[in-house]
Each structure stands twice: as C-alpha cells, then as structure tokens.
Design a protein around this motif. Sequence first.
Motif, PDB file in Angstrom:
ATOM      1  N   ILE A  34       0.847  -1.190   0.000  1.00 46.66           N
ATOM      2  CA  ILE A  34       0.000   0.000   0.000  1.00 46.66           C
ATOM      3  C   ILE A  34       0.881   1.238   0.000  1.00 46.66           C
ATOM      4  O   ILE A  34       1.930   1.259   0.646  1.00 46.66           O
ATOM      5  CB  ILE A  34      -0.905   0.053   1.253  1.00 46.66           C
ATOM      6  N   TYR A  36       0.663   5.163   1.186  1.00 45.75           N
ATOM      7  CA  TYR A  36      -0.100   6.118   1.970  1.00 45.75           C
ATOM      8  C   TYR A  36       0.491   7.509   1.776  1.00 45.75           C
ATOM      9  O   TYR A  36       1.690   7.671   1.577  1.00 45.75           O
ATOM     10  CB  TYR A  36      -0.048   5.789   3.464  1.00 45.75           C
ATOM     11  N   GLN A  38       0.637  11.252   3.741  1.00 45.68           N
ATOM     12  CA  GLN A  38       0.371  11.911   5.016  1.00 45.68           C
ATOM     13  C   GLN A  38       0.683  13.396   4.894  1.00 45.68           C
ATOM     14  O   GLN A  38       1.842  13.800   4.747  1.00 45.68           O
ATOM     15  CB  GLN A  38       1.196  11.297   6.146  1.00 45.68           C
ATOM     16  N   GLY A  41      -0.158  17.415   9.850  1.00 44.25           N
ATOM     17  CA  GLY A  41      -1.245  17.496  10.823  1.00 44.25           C
ATOM     18  C   GLY A  41      -2.337  16.461  10.630  1.00 44.25           C
ATOM     19  O   GLY A  41      -3.370  16.512  11.315  1.00 44.25           O
ATOM     20  N   LYS A  42      -2.112  15.531   9.711  1.00 43.54           N
ATOM     21  CA  LYS A  42      -3.123  14.509   9.449  1.00 43.54           C
ATOM     22  C   LYS A  42      -2.530  13.117   9.565  1.00 43.54           C
ATOM     23  O   LYS A  42      -1.312  12.939   9.551  1.00 43.54           O
ATOM     24  CB  LYS A  42      -3.718  14.703   8.060  1.00 43.54           C
ATOM     25  N   GLY A  43      -3.403  12.149   9.657  1.00 37.22           N
ATOM     26  CA  GLY A  43      -2.959  10.774   9.647  1.00 37.22           C
ATOM     27  C   GLY A  43      -2.725  10.294   8.220  1.00 37.22           C
ATOM     28  O   GLY A  43      -3.128  10.947   7.251  1.00 37.22           O
ATOM     29  N   PRO A  44      -2.045   9.175   8.051  1.00 41.32           N
ATOM     30  CA  PRO A  44      -1.832   8.623   6.707  1.00 41.32           C
ATOM     31  C   PRO A  44      -3.150   8.330   6.001  1.00 41.32           C
ATOM     32  O   PRO A  44      -4.108   7.869   6.623  1.00 41.32           O
ATOM     33  CB  PRO A  44      -1.057   7.333   6.991  1.00 41.32           C
ATOM     34  N   PHE A  46      -4.847   6.429   2.586  1.00 41.36           N
ATOM     35  CA  PHE A  46      -4.648   5.435   1.532  1.00 41.36           C
ATOM     36  C   PHE A  46      -4.651   6.100   0.156  1.00 41.36           C
ATOM     37  O   PHE A  46      -5.490   6.937  -0.144  1.00 41.36           O
ATOM     38  CB  PHE A  46      -5.775   4.410   1.619  1.00 41.36           C
ATOM     39  N   PHE A  89       4.376   7.116   2.283  1.00 37.95           N
ATOM     40  CA  PHE A  89       4.864   5.884   2.897  1.00 37.95           C
ATOM     41  C   PHE A  89       4.444   4.687   2.060  1.00 37.95           C
ATOM     42  O   PHE A  89       3.314   4.612   1.605  1.00 37.95           O
ATOM     43  CB  PHE A  89       4.241   5.677   4.286  1.00 37.95           C
ATOM     44  N   ASN A  99       0.136  -8.054   9.545  1.00 38.72           N
ATOM     45  CA  ASN A  99       0.118  -6.635   9.874  1.00 38.72           C
ATOM     46  C   ASN A  99       1.004  -5.863   8.911  1.00 38.72           C
ATOM     47  O   ASN A  99       1.953  -6.366   8.349  1.00 38.72           O
ATOM     48  CB  ASN A  99       0.597  -6.422  11.301  1.00 38.72           C
ATOM     49  N   LEU A 100       0.685  -4.590   8.759  1.00 37.27           N
ATOM     50  CA  LEU A 100       1.429  -3.748   7.842  1.00 37.27           C
ATOM     51  C   LEU A 100       2.762  -3.332   8.451  1.00 37.27           C
ATOM     52  O   LEU A 100       2.829  -2.977   9.625  1.00 37.27           O
ATOM     53  CB  LEU A 100       0.621  -2.504   7.489  1.00 37.27           C
ATOM     54  N   PHE A 102       5.661  -0.509   7.789  1.00 37.82           N
ATOM     55  CA  PHE A 102       5.797   0.762   7.088  1.00 37.82           C
ATOM     56  C   PHE A 102       7.248   1.138   6.868  1.00 37.82           C
ATOM     57  O   PHE A 102       8.122   0.851   7.696  1.00 37.82           O
ATOM     58  CB  PHE A 102       5.120   1.877   7.884  1.00 37.82           C
ATOM     59  N   GLY A 103       7.491   1.835   5.772  1.00 35.92           N
ATOM     60  CA  GLY A 103       8.769   2.448   5.527  1.00 35.92           C
ATOM     61  C   GLY A 103       8.847   3.806   6.212  1.00 35.92           C
ATOM     62  O   GLY A 103       7.888   4.271   6.811  1.00 35.92           O
ATOM     63  N   LYS A 104      10.023   4.439   6.095  1.00 31.58           N
ATOM     64  CA  LYS A 104      10.238   5.704   6.795  1.00 31.58           C
ATOM     65  C   LYS A 104       9.516   6.869   6.152  1.00 31.58           C
ATOM     66  O   LYS A 104       9.176   7.828   6.804  1.00 31.58           O
ATOM     67  CB  LYS A 104      11.736   6.010   6.879  1.00 31.58           C
TER      68      LYS A 104
END
Lengths: 112, 117
Positions: A34, A36, A38, A41-44, A46, A89, A99-100, A102-104
């Motif tokens: 996936i 994402y 971001q 001030g917001k969440g990731p 999709f 990301f 589970n996912l 994530f990269g940096k």
Amino acid sequence: GESVGLHLPTLSVQEGDNSIINCAYSNSASDYFIWYKQESGKGPQFIIDIRSNMDKRQGQRVTVLLNKTVKHLSLQIAATQPGDSAVYFCAENRGSQGNLIFGKGTKLSVKP
Amino acid sequence: ETGVTQTPRHLVMGMTNKKSLKCEQHLGHNAMYWYKQSAKKPLELMFVYSLEERVENNSVPSRFSPECPNSSHLFLHLHTLQPEDSALYLCASSQHAGTGSSYNEQFFGPGTRLTVL
C-alpha cells in the motif's frame, strides 16, 4: 532493522512534472503493498494498493509498479500538483503475520 | 473524513500525570490499532485488537495500557511517561485484523500529538 525503506528521504519536483517515489522491501513473502500519503497534521491516507500477483496498477494520476524480482515498489504521480506535497509511505503486508510494516517515508515538495 | 476520530488532537503532560487517548471508528471494522510515529522513524505498531481482544503487543512498555471496550472504541492509557514518548499517536482500523488475513487496508485517524515534559 526495517525491511521496508525508501531510497530518498526528500523529493522536490516542479508543478506539472511527474514524480516517482521508490520503496524497497526485503521480505519475499509479502503479498500486498500500500502507498499512503500523510499531509501535515493529518494521519496517513490510503492512495493505492497492489497485490503481489500484479506488476502495475493505475489510479487517478497515480500508478504503482511492483518488481518482485528486485523487491522494489514505486509510486508515480502524474502532473504533480501543490496539493500532492506530503510525506509518502509504502507499507507491506506480510502474509504470515498480516500486519502492515511501514517504511520511513519520502517527503515530496512541489515547487510552483 | 476517514471514519476514524481521535481525541484529543494535542496533549501536553508531565511525567507523573495520567492521561488517556481516545479513538473511535465509524466504519464497522473489527480490528483497531495503535501506532507511534516519531520524527524520521517508520510508523511503529504498538497494539492490535481484533473483536475487542488484544492479538498483538509489540513489546510496548507497561506505561502504555490499551483498552478496547467494544469494536468501535479504543483507548490508550498513559502513566508516568518519559520525554522520549513524545510523538504522534495514530489509531487505525481495518475490516479484519492482520493475522491470517491478507489485503488489510487500514484507515487512520488524524492522530494525537503528545508532548511529555
């Protein structure tokens, strides 16, 4: 260490140009990926996903390419706009765990 | 926007304080997650709940205590935190928990920006 990472921490592009954000993964068992976005001030959020039985998937102005041979994932954004400025990301879903991971992240800056 | 809300959005606390973060999802999902996002580090999975049962705890210190009273709500109780715990705490939900299930898109809330003094 992290198995999902990004080649460049920052990317600056001119408005209207195409952007390419890269991601490498190391687990050949990963079967789902996936991207994402971001914003500050917001969440990731999709953007697009791809399953391991596919090489390419297109969305609206975005394309994800998967190269399982070299374990590489990329996100292409066509005609990049200022609103595309964000951190991107990649994440992999490992079948055995599910589970996912994530990269940096890569920070994309769009110059007007 | 994503169907996942978090409160508060910002929190400043001392090391001796007790506070709680709240997450609510309106998507009818069965799984909920807590992540920690620190500067220049990947998202770190902290806890996973599936149908209100904790299914994963990624070696998180006991000063973080999750609670999932029902499939729509998730809390993170904080007690005697350290300054290095300052971060953005993100909640997410998905249709199913990850274990044994592929294609697990997660929907994130906006996060709580936590500062520990």
